[in-house]
Design an enzyme around this catalytic site. Structure first.
Site, mmCIF file in Angstrom:
data_model
loop_
_atom_site.group_PDB
_atom_site.id
_atom_site.type_symbol
_atom_site.label_atom_id
_atom_site.label_comp_id
_atom_site.label_asym_id
_atom_site.label_seq_id
_atom_site.Cartn_x
_atom_site.Cartn_y
_atom_site.Cartn_z
ATOM 1 C CB THR A 7 35.747 32.934 36.450
ATOM 2 O OG1 THR A 7 36.060 34.531 36.895
ATOM 3 C CG2 THR A 7 33.952 33.050 35.830
ATOM 4 C CE LYS A 41 38.461 34.663 35.058
ATOM 5 N NZ LYS A 41 38.577 33.990 37.075
ATOM 6 N N GLY A 53 30.401 40.262 31.948
ATOM 7 C CA GLY A 53 31.311 39.173 32.542
ATOM 8 C C GLY A 53 30.572 37.640 32.086
ATOM 9 C CB SER A 132 33.487 27.816 40.363
ATOM 10 O OG SER A 132 33.940 27.524 38.432
ATOM 11 C CB SER A 164 36.857 33.999 47.334
ATOM 12 O OG SER A 164 37.537 35.031 48.798
ATOM 13 C CB CYS A 167 34.356 28.420 45.606
ATOM 14 S SG CYS A 167 34.118 27.538 44.034
ATOM 15 C CB THR A 170 36.005 31.504 44.221
ATOM 16 O OG1 THR A 170 35.109 31.387 43.278
ATOM 17 C CG2 THR A 170 35.844 32.977 43.889
#
Length: 179
Positions: A7, A41, A53, A132, A164, A167, A170
Site C-alpha cells: 500500500t 487500509k 492507516g 510502497s 498511483s 508506483c 499503488t
C-alpha cells in the site's frame, strides 16, 4: 513465500478541523500479481476522534491497530502516550518484534508515524506518507500543501492519485477518512 507489497497511505492536517487520511486499495504479491484492488487500509477509531492507516503486512497491521486501540483505551484517548506505549511494547515483545508494518495515527492535534523498530515520529510538517508509494505521495503532498489552498482531503486524494500513476504497487482505488 512471496512478499506482499501492501500500500500507500497519506495523511494531511490543515488545522484541527481539516484532517484526512487516505490509502489506495492494491495488495500485490511478489513482483507480478495483484491479489486485491479494493482493500481498505484506513479507518476511524476511538469514537471517530482518531484516524489510522497502515502499510506493510496486512495481518500484522490489523494486529497493530487492535493493540493500538487497546492502548488508546488505557490512556484515555491520549494519542502520544498510546503511541509511545505501543512502540515500547512492539520493540520489547518478542512476538511483536517480527511484525512488518508501519502506522500513521492522527487526531486534531497530533500526527505520528509508528514503526516496528519502536520509533514514534512526529513529522516536521502536517503531512506524511508511508508504504510502497509513500515517497511519491509525500513529494506530491509536500508540493500541494505548500503551494496550493487545497484542503486536507483534496491533497490526500491528489497525492495518492499521483503516486498511483508512478508506483506499480499503488492503484487509484482510494479510500479517505476525515475527522
Amino acid at each position: 513465500m512471496d512478499k506482499f507489497h501492501a500500500t500507500t497511505i497519506c495523511a494531511v492536517r490543515r488545522g484541527p478541523d481539516d484532517v484526512a487520511i487516505g490509502g489506495d486499495g492494491q495488495v500485490t504479491m511478489g513482483e507480478t500479481a495483484i491479489m486485491k484492488n479494493g482493500a481498505k487500509k484506513v479507518k476511524k477509531i476511538y469514537g471517530g476522534k482518531i484516524l489510522t492507516g497502515f502499510a506493510g503486512s496486512v495481518a500484522d497491521a490489523f494486529s497493530l491497530t487492535e493493540k493500538f486501540e487497546k492502548k488508546l483505551d488505557e490512556h484515555g484517548g491520549n494519542l502520544k502516550r498510546a503511541a509511545v506505549d505501543l512502540a515500547q511494547m512492539w520493540r520489547s515483545d518478542r512476538g511483536m518484534r517480527n511484525l512488518e508494518a508501519l502506522m500513521i495515527v492522527v487526531d486534531s492535534e497530533d500526527m505520528l508515524l509508528i514503526s516496528g523498530t519502536g520509533e514514534v515520529i512526529a513529522p516536521d510538517q502536517d503531512f506524511v506518507a508511508i508504504g510502497s508509494g509513500g515517497n511519491f505521495a509525500y513529494a506530491a503532498a509536500n508540493a500541494l500543501y505548500n503551494h496550493t489552498d487545497m484542503n486536507a482531503e483534496e491533497i490526500v486524494r491528489e497525492a495518492l492519485k499521483i503516486a498511483s500513476s508512478i508506483c506499480v504497487y499503488t492503484n487509484d482505488r482510494i479510500t479517505v477518512e476525515k475527522l
